[in-house]
Each structure stands twice: as structure tokens, then as C-alpha cells.
Design an enzyme around this catalytic site. Structure first.
Site, PDB file in Angstrom:
ATOM      1  N   PHE A   1      -3.821  -7.252  -0.273  1.00 58.08           N
ATOM      2  CA  PHE A   1      -2.751  -7.247  -1.280  1.00 58.08           C
ATOM      3  C   PHE A   1      -3.341  -6.964  -2.648  1.00 58.08           C
ATOM      4  CE2 PHE A   1      -0.812 -10.714   1.558  1.00 58.08           C
ATOM      5  CZ  PHE A   1       0.021  -9.822   2.225  1.00 58.08           C
ATOM      6  N   GLU A   2      -2.551  -6.296  -3.504  1.00 60.71           N
ATOM      7  CA  GLU A   2      -3.069  -5.879  -4.803  1.00 60.71           C
ATOM      8  C   GLU A   2      -3.417  -7.043  -5.724  1.00 60.71           C
ATOM      9  OE1 GLU A   2      -0.314  -3.572  -7.151  1.00 60.71           O
ATOM     10  OE2 GLU A   2       1.341  -4.928  -6.744  1.00 60.71           O
ATOM     11  N   GLY A   3      -2.845  -8.222  -5.466  1.00 62.33           N
ATOM     12  CA  GLY A   3      -3.208  -9.387  -6.269  1.00 62.33           C
ATOM     13  C   GLY A   3      -4.672  -9.762  -6.125  1.00 62.33           C
ATOM     14  N   GLY A   4      -5.343  -9.215  -5.103  1.00 57.24           N
ATOM     15  CA  GLY A   4      -6.772  -9.475  -4.923  1.00 57.24           C
ATOM     16  C   GLY A   4      -7.108 -10.133  -3.593  1.00 57.24           C
TER      17      GLY A   4
ATOM     18  N   HIS B   1      -1.807   0.581 -11.581  1.00 58.64           N
ATOM     19  CA  HIS B   1      -2.363  -0.775 -11.637  1.00 58.64           C
ATOM     20  C   HIS B   1      -3.885  -0.736 -11.799  1.00 58.64           C
ATOM     21  CE1 HIS B   1      -2.222  -5.047  -9.613  1.00 58.64           C
ATOM     22  NE2 HIS B   1      -2.531  -5.100 -10.885  1.00 58.64           N
TER      23      HIS B   1
END
Lengths: 256, 321
Positions: free
Chosen positions: A53-56, B125
Site C-alpha cells: 500500500f502507498e502509505g508504506g 505521490h
């Protein structure tokens, strides 16, 4: 879909999307149907699927009934293998660690370009949409599966704005733009499963969903569709797939 | 003017050499810390979306009626609405701008961008991350392979496409961003500003290194001894930090990892109020929750004990087996 089914449009979308994933792959999933479908694949056929996921988050294992409201919330990390900074998890795409990117879409065109930025002229937009998030990074740097609602206004000949690149203007234009790898692999809707022609890079129908006709797909599409020589009919969702899906999303956050 | 807002390296180094980087206590109030944010500054916001948003500091900056802030954040949520809606900012640099994926488009963002001429400057992003990272590295840009071929790139002439001098491939150079001030909220830090973050770090380390000053808000101030017992948890070194403010529930109504999840009832009520009327709905929200309360604690009590407790129960459950 004219016939009565024991599943909703959002559910078949999630189930068919999940079927596109292969065990052992590394998948970068966006929020909504992609997160849910990747988790469904992980809990059914693909126990060795690694979800990013892009949140890390690396190696997510989302808890049933506790779907995160975005891919940047703490719920994404529960029982994951690792947390990284968000720039670093996105850089894994650039290095090539990711087999497949998996996103939703607001508007798509015949070459698989996605728009989530502007409706109308960007200089004087009719509607300013939320923008790319990680969508541009994912679609620039790996092979893409897109899961989206099938509507004529969403399936357009040419998007108003390329937020997340597919095959740009077809042919070799993607590679010529500086994107030598990746590109659209599949588009999944509640009506059909789409691929892209190897040469022209135009979207084509690979399979129709149960009870859906060619005409119905064409009528809901804003450009002329090509149909694969051997069109298949997708197998309907199994009880096991539907039960697992409903166990994961009992509140129907992403399958309403 | 170069729209990328690039600073000369000499100037960045001079600013740094004038900065007091000594080991000193820097605990202060929200009101005092807000003086680091002046009209027209470039402000970087830590966290992402609804997570570890430095809401208390944003709240104070809006209360002090700052203007013309150029705000950057990797993904911006209701904080972006509030910065536009209050008039504190007319320019937001981000990759995604809405209240949250559950609520569709932000009518507040749409109103301000479509009819009021405010700028939503969109980067991918990863590109936002490269802007902070280049800023933190002291180099004017970093090359990437994203954004090429897209209209996100054509909208951003600040990013330069080049042919790689080694391979001849197309690359996109993403310019550095060095905010004048960064607002970052963490779970704990000491009085010097050694900051420990739990869970997702987002881009906060790069942001802290890039910024010319950092205001740290924290759920708890702990002793330096406690920091030293787990130095591997320290993610931002004290010499990046200029102000430390202890603010329990400082991200409310957003989430702070391990402590509380988003306060969804408040968020839903907010979204329905401002999206049904982005002008008056926003004005009423700001009057009630931002301008009227005498303190952050009074703001929290308006959100309500039940909602805080429920969010805390969900937040802490991340550590349950």
C-alpha cells in the site's frame, strides 16, 4: 445485467479482479475494490500474494471487518511484514519489485489511460477531481489491473486528461514517452473483462460476464469496442468467493 | 519567478548556519509556536490523508488568521478544505485532495479551485516525496521515471524532462521543495525535539530534513533518558526541530497511530455539512470548532468524550493480537 444474480455489481467486480492475481505475485493495491480484491485473492487462491500500500505497507494482511478507510491508515499495517516511508514503498515500483498494480478508475479511454484529475479543460475545469495520488506512479512503473464501474461516461474514446498513463496514443507511444515497462494488462467491470491488443494497444473484450451480451457492453461504452476472436464467458462468482468477500467486508464499505 | 520555488544552495546553507541547532529545550504553547508560521510562507504538513495530521497546529494557524500560505502535503484531506475555506492558504501542492475516499469529491476544494482561483498544484505521490527528499538531501532535483507521458507532467513545467547523460533514456527531474516551516505531529518526543514515531512515517523524515524550521506537536513529552533507551525509534533528530508543543489528541478528528483512529462520526458530520454548502457550511464549522473554543481542550470537548473514547479504543486495538 438483466438476469437476477445472487451477487451485486460491486461483488462480481471484486471477485473477477481477484481472479486476475497469481499466487506469489507482488501487488501494489489502491483503496476500495483493489484492496478488497487483493485481500480476497490472498484469503482464497493466493496465500503467498504480497500486498503493498502507498502509505508504506509491505506484505499487508488486512483483518476481516476492519477494512481501512484509505491506504494510509493504521489498519493497513496490522499483521503486515514491514512499514516503510511512502516515498520508499513507491520507489519499489521504479526498481521493478512489483509485478502488478491494481487500481480503481473514474474515467478510462480506449488505450487504457485513466483520468482522475479534471473533467473539461484543465485551465478552466468543469470539475476538479481529487488527482493522481499514487495512481500515476503505479501505472507508469508496472503492469496494471483496473477495476471500475462500467458506464458510457466513464468509458470514453479519449480522456480529458491523462492522469495515469495506459498506452498513451497506442502503438509504441508509451515506450516513446519514456515508459519502457508496464502498461495496462486488464480492465475489469461488472459487464466484462478487457485486455489490450499487442500491436495497436486498443482495448478489447476478452470475456463477457454471465448474462451480459456484446451489445450491452458496446451500448455502455463511448468508443467502438473490439472483441477477441475467442470471446469467453466468465465463470460466475462461487459461493466460497462470495462468502469470503462478505466476511472481509461485512459492512459493505467497498461492495455496496 | 521559478514556480518550483527553488532556493539557492548558498541561501539554504546560510539560513542553516544562522539556525540555532544547539541542544536546548524548546517546549512552548501552540500560540507561541504559531509565530514560526508567517503570512506567505511555504508550509509543509506531515502525515498523510487522515493520519497523523498536525491538526492542532493547523487549528492554531487558522485561528491566528494567517494568509497566503503555500501548503504542501503528500495527500491532503479535510485539512486542505479548512486551509482553503478559512482563507489561510490559496495554494496547495499535493498528489490527492479530497476529504477521504469514502466521501467522493470535496465540494470545498472544488468551490475554491473552480470558482475562486485557488491553486491545487498536482504532482504524483512519489514526486511529492522526491521534492522533499531532494530538499532534504541539499540537491536541486531528483530524477524519476514517473509522470512521463502523462498530463500531470504537462501541467508541471517546473519538472524538466531530460535525456539521461549516461543512457540517453528520458527522465523527469523533480525539483526540490524546502518549506519555510514544517508542521509534524508525533506520538512522543523529548523537550529537545528528538521525535519518535510509531507506525507509518509517510514522508515526515524527508520533510523535517528539508524544511527551514520544524514545529513538532506531540501526544507526550518524555524524558531524554526515555528517548535514549530506544534510539532506533527516534526518526527526527532534535536539531531539525525549532518548537515542541505537547498536544494530546493533536490529530483529532484524524488518526494518530496506536492511539486513536479517525473520529468517523465527526468526519461524516463535517463532510455532510461542508459539501452541502461549501461557503456557509464551512463558515459555521470554522466558527464553532476553530474560532469559538478558548483552547484545544475545549475543541476536543466539542468533538465529544464518547467519540474520543471510541476512537481511542479502535486506535489502541492495533496492538492487540
Amino acid at each position: 445485467m438483466t438476469e437476477a444474480h445472487n451477487y451485486t455489481a460491486a461483488e462480481i467486480l471484486a471477485v473477477l479482479s481477484a481472479r486476475q492475481l497469481r499466487d506469489g505475485q507482488v501487488v501494489f493495491a489502491g483503496i476500495g475494490t483493489p484492496l478488497l480484491a487483493a485481500t480476497l485473492a490472498q484469503r482464497t487462491r493466493c496465500p503467498a500474494l504480497t500486498i503493498l500500500f502507498e502509505g508504506g505497507v509491505v506484505g499487508a494482511f488486512v483483518e476481516p471487518g476492519k477494512l481501512p478507510p484509505s491506504t494510509n491508515d493504521q489498519r493497513c499495517t496490522k499483521r503486515a511484514n514491514m512499514v516503510l516511508g511512502s516515498a520508499d514503498v513507491l520507489l519499489l515500483l521504479q526498481r521493478g519489485y512489483v509485478d502488478v498494480g491494481f487500481m480503481g478508475g473514474a474515467q478510462i479511454d480506449q488505450f487504457g489511460n485513466l483520468n482522475s484529475s479534471f473533467i473539461g479543460d484543465p485551465a478552466k475545469p468543469k470539475t476538479r477531481l481529487p488527482g493522481t495520488g499514487g495512481g500515476n506512479d503505479i501505472s507508469s512503473l508496472t503492469n496494471m489491473i483496473v477495476a471500475m464501474k462500467h458506464e458510457k461516461r466513464r468509458f470514453v474514446e479519449k480522456v480529458d486528461f491523462i492522469t495515469s498513463p495506459g498506452f498513451i496514443r497506442g502503438g509504441n507511444t508509451r515506450a516513446e514517452s519514456g515508459l519502457p515497462t508496464g502498461g495496462m494488462f486488464r480492465v475489469i467491470t461488472e459487464l466484462a473483462v478487457f485486455g489490450f491488443d499487442d500491436k495497436t494497444r486498443r482495448m478489447k473484450v476478452l470475456a463477457l460476464n454471465p448474462g451480459v451480451s456484446r451489445e450491452e457492453v458496446q451500448d455502455n461504452t463511448g468508443f467502438e469496442l473490439h472483441f477477441d476472436e475467442k470471446i469467453e464467458v466468465t465463470a460466475p462468482p462461487t459461493e466460497h468467493e462470495l462468502q469470503t468477500l462478505r466476511m472481509l467486508d461485512p459492512e459493505r464499505l467497498f461492495t455496496a | 519567478m521559478l514556480e518550483a520555488q527553488l532556493e539557492s544552495y548558498t541561501q539554504l546553507r546560510e539560513d542553516m548556519s544562522r539556525r540555532d541547532r544547539s541542544l536546548r529545550e524548546k517546549v512552548m504553547s501552540l500560540e507561541e509556536a504559531a509565530s514560526f508560521v508567517q503570512d506567505g510562507m511555504k508550509v509543509g504538513i506531515g502525515g498523510s490523508t487522515m493520519s497523523r495530521t498536525p491538526m492542532a497546529m493547523i487549528w492554531e494557524v487558522i485561528r491566528q488568521r494567517r494568509k497566503n500560505l503555500s501548503v504542501s502535503r503528500c495527500i491532503i484531506s479535510t485539512d486542505g478544505d479548512l486551509l482553503f475555506g478559512s482563507g489561510a492558504s490559496n495554494h496547495i501542492i499535493t498528489s490527492w485532495f479530497a476529504q477521504g475516499i469514502l466521501w467522493g469529491l470535496s465540494k470545498v476544494m472544488r468551490y475554491h479551485v473552480e470558482t475562486q482561483g485557488k491553486r491545487f498544484e498536482e504532482w504524483s505521490h512519489m514526486a511529492v516525496g522526491m521534492r522533499y527528499r531532494a530538499g532534504g538531501m541539499g540537491v536541486p532535483f531528483l530524477p524519476t521515471r514517473a509522470m512521463l507521458g502523462s498530463d500531470v507532467m504537462t501541467q508541471r513545467p517546473e519538472a524538466k524532462q531530460i535525456d539521461c547523460p549516461y543512457t540517453g533514456e528520458k527522465l523527469l527531474l523533480i525539483p526540490a521543495l524546502n518549506p519555510d516551516v514544517a508542521l509534524i505531529h508525533v506520538q512522543r518526543c523529548d523537550a529537545y525535539g528528538n521525535a519518535q514515531m510509531d507506525g507509518l512515517q509517510f514522508m515526515d523524515i524527508d520533510l523535517a530534513l528539508a524544511a527551514k524550521s520544524v514545529i513538532l506537536t506531540t501526544e507526550r513529552i518524555v524524558s531524554n533518558d526515555q528517548i535514549r533507551r530506544a534510539p532506533d525509534h527516534t526518526k527526527i533528530p532534535f536539531f531539525c526541530v525549532d518548537a515542541v508543543v505537547e498536544v494530546p489528541y493533536g490529530s483529532a478528528p484524524h488518526e494518530c497511530y496506536g492511539l486513536y483512529e479517525p473520529m468517523m462520526k465527526h468526519m461524516e458530520a463535517y463532510v455532510s455539512q461542508v459539501n452541502s454548502d461549501p461557503i456557509n457550511g464551512m463558515k459555521e464549522y470554522l466558527d464553532k470548532y476553530f474560532y469559538s473554543p478558548k483552547s484545544w481542550n475545549e475543541y476536543l470537548s466539542l468533538i465529544g468524550m464518547e467519540e474520543l473514547l471510541e476512537a481511542s479504543q479502535r486506535g489502541r486495538s492495533i496492538y492487540n493480537d
